[in-house]
Scaffold this active site. Structure first.
Site, PDB file in Angstrom:
ATOM      1  N   HIS A 145      31.197  46.443 -29.467  1.00 31.81           N
ATOM      2  CA  HIS A 145      31.414  47.010 -30.508  1.00 31.81           C
ATOM      3  C   HIS A 145      31.623  48.355 -30.558  1.00 31.81           C
ATOM      4  O   HIS A 145      30.943  49.032 -30.259  1.00 31.81           O
ATOM      5  CB  HIS A 145      30.803  46.171 -31.787  1.00 31.81           C
ATOM      6  CG  HIS A 145      28.963  46.883 -31.736  1.00 31.81           C
ATOM      7  ND1 HIS A 145      28.509  45.935 -30.766  1.00 31.81           N
ATOM      8  CD2 HIS A 145      28.592  47.475 -32.362  1.00 31.81           C
ATOM      9  CE1 HIS A 145      27.293  46.331 -31.577  1.00 31.81           C
ATOM     10  NE2 HIS A 145      27.258  48.049 -31.662  1.00 31.81           N
ATOM     11  N   ARG A 178      26.311  51.920 -23.650  1.00 31.67           N
ATOM     12  CA  ARG A 178      27.962  52.301 -23.932  1.00 31.67           C
ATOM     13  C   ARG A 178      28.572  52.015 -22.514  1.00 31.67           C
ATOM     14  O   ARG A 178      28.598  52.117 -21.568  1.00 31.67           O
ATOM     15  CB  ARG A 178      27.523  53.852 -24.096  1.00 31.67           C
ATOM     16  CG  ARG A 178      26.566  53.795 -25.583  1.00 31.67           C
ATOM     17  CD  ARG A 178      26.584  55.340 -25.691  1.00 31.67           C
ATOM     18  NE  ARG A 178      26.379  55.749 -26.783  1.00 31.67           N
ATOM     19  CZ  ARG A 178      24.717  55.949 -26.368  1.00 31.67           C
ATOM     20  NH1 ARG A 178      23.958  56.421 -25.577  1.00 31.67           N
ATOM     21  NH2 ARG A 178      24.085  56.969 -27.663  1.00 31.67           N
TER      22      ARG A 178
END
Length: 406
Positions: free
Chosen positions: A261, A280
């Protein structure tokens, strides 16, 4: 004293808004630095403060002084720590694409990095604690986000229409089989492209957008935004493989482990387990460990549906999420009163509009705009009255008694 007013810290990150949180806090001037988050909780990095006997006591230290009374039933469940962190978040520009591990993955990863003696604050560290980080985001303004992998057929269609399929040797197998394994291989190739090759892909993407490749307007604008804010970052492809969602105020979604997300723009309430574990996958200059990210990602298609709300009473509704650590409730007072009970769980209350009086035993606190309070688990019944919009973060469930009316 059963309830305490909170003094909450702000966090300055480059992606934050210069005015949203300062205006909430009553500042007439935009902050010189972007203000990204207002934290309400006991995270040791930036705990809320309570005023006790003319002193400001950090909430984490206050809880540690008597966890059995202050946390109640949550003491045994969460090792004497407040299990959630509550935030007001204001994004002016896009955050990084990220995902969070499950509990089992976090425990293994944390132990592994400890055994390798990776310093706790090292930039390359993936696991800063042994906890998972499910989270809920509830929009306060129109809120744009990327979340969960799109349907495989839609990904294939858009890569082909933009002429990107020929750049990836794994695309043919994905288009043929359309299964999770072939998609995983495609994603790993995308995220590990050498810089020069990534530049070629992004130039082709820019050209296709200039030629009007037939993408929906919001998707096209989002890709152009990411190309502008993160030049050269292959994460600009993300709207082609992640769902683009626009949440309206009051709408909320839940993000479980392994769900990729990125928050793009808007203000919202974020409620999460008390963890710092983030892996990440683009739109960032920070450390990325794609191999580890691939271990924790859920590569199956996932569309983030809006959370249903359970109407507890005319004044109180609770968002139904699967989280064990937290529960979010919205409270709307129109000049009346609402009686509540902690159910022997701690509660953080945040007032965003109007004014409310919090009464517990012989104590009264006035909560106005961005006023907040901590309600100890041993408080028992308490009440709110006035005309206000408040939010309650607690450990599920939050129980309502029969409302008291003036």
């Amino acid at each position: 004293m059963p309830v305490w007013r909170l003094n909450n810290p702000v966090q300055h990150y480059d992606w934050g808004s210069p005015d949203y949180i300062p205006e909430l806090l009553g500042s007439s001037e935009p902050d010189a630095r972007p203000v990204a988050e207002l934290w309400l909780g006991a995270h040791p990095k930036a705990p809320s403060l309570l005023g006790i006997a003319d002193q400001q006591i950090a909430l984490d230290k206050f809880i540690a002084s008597n966890p059995e009374a202050i946390l109640g039933k949550a003491t045994q469940l969460y090792d004497g720590r407040l299990p959630f962190l509550f935030k007001v978040l204001a994004a002016e520009s896009p955050l990084s694409i990220q995902a969070h591990p499950s509990k089992a993955q976090a425990r293994l990863g944390f132990a592994r990095e400890n055994s390798l003696r990776v310093p706790p604050d090292a930039p390359q560290r993936n696991y800063r604690d042994d906890n998972h980080k499910p989270e809920l985001i509830c929009a306060l303004t129109p809120f744009t986000m990327l979340c969960g992998f799109r349907a495989y057929a839609d990904i294939c269609r858009d890569f082909r229409s933009l002429g990107l399929d020929s750049f990836f040797s794994t695309f043919g197998a994905f288009a043929k089989f359309g299964d999770q394994r072939s998609f995983q291989l495609l994603m790993i190739q995308i995220l590990t492209l050498p810089k020069e090759r990534a530049g070629e892909v992004l130039r082709r993407l820019s050209q296709a957008l200039a030629e009007d490749a037939g993408l929906p307007m919001l998707t096209r604008e989002t890709v152009l935004l990411l190309l502008d804010v993160y030049p050269g970052d292959i994460g600009a492809l993300a709207p082609l493989y992640l769902n683009l969602r626009l949440l309206q105020p009051g709408e909320a979604v839940f993000l479980g482990p392994g769900i990729p997300h990125a928050y793009l723009h808007g203000a919202g309430l974020e409620l999460m387990a008390n963890s710092d574990n983030v892996l990440r996958g683009g739109l960032t200059p920070k450390h990325m460990d794609i191999e580890e990210l691939a271990r924790i990602l859920d590569f199956s298609p996932y569309y983030p549906v809006s959370l249903p709300c359970r109407q507890e009473s005319a004044e109180l509704r609770t968002y139904e999420s699967p989280a064990e650590e937290f529960s979010l409730s919205a409270i709307s007072l129109e000049g009346g009163s609402l009686a509540l009970d902690t159910r022997q769980m701690p509660v953080i209350l945040l007032c965003l509009e109007g004014a409310a009086t919090l009464r517990a035993e012989a104590v009264e606190l006035e909560l106005t705009r961005v006023g907040s309070a901590f309600v100890s688990a041993d408080t028992g019944p308490y009440s709110l009255s006035g005309s206000a919009r408040l939010w309650a973060a607690t450990v599920p469930p939050l129980k309502t008694e029969t409302p008291l009316r003036k």
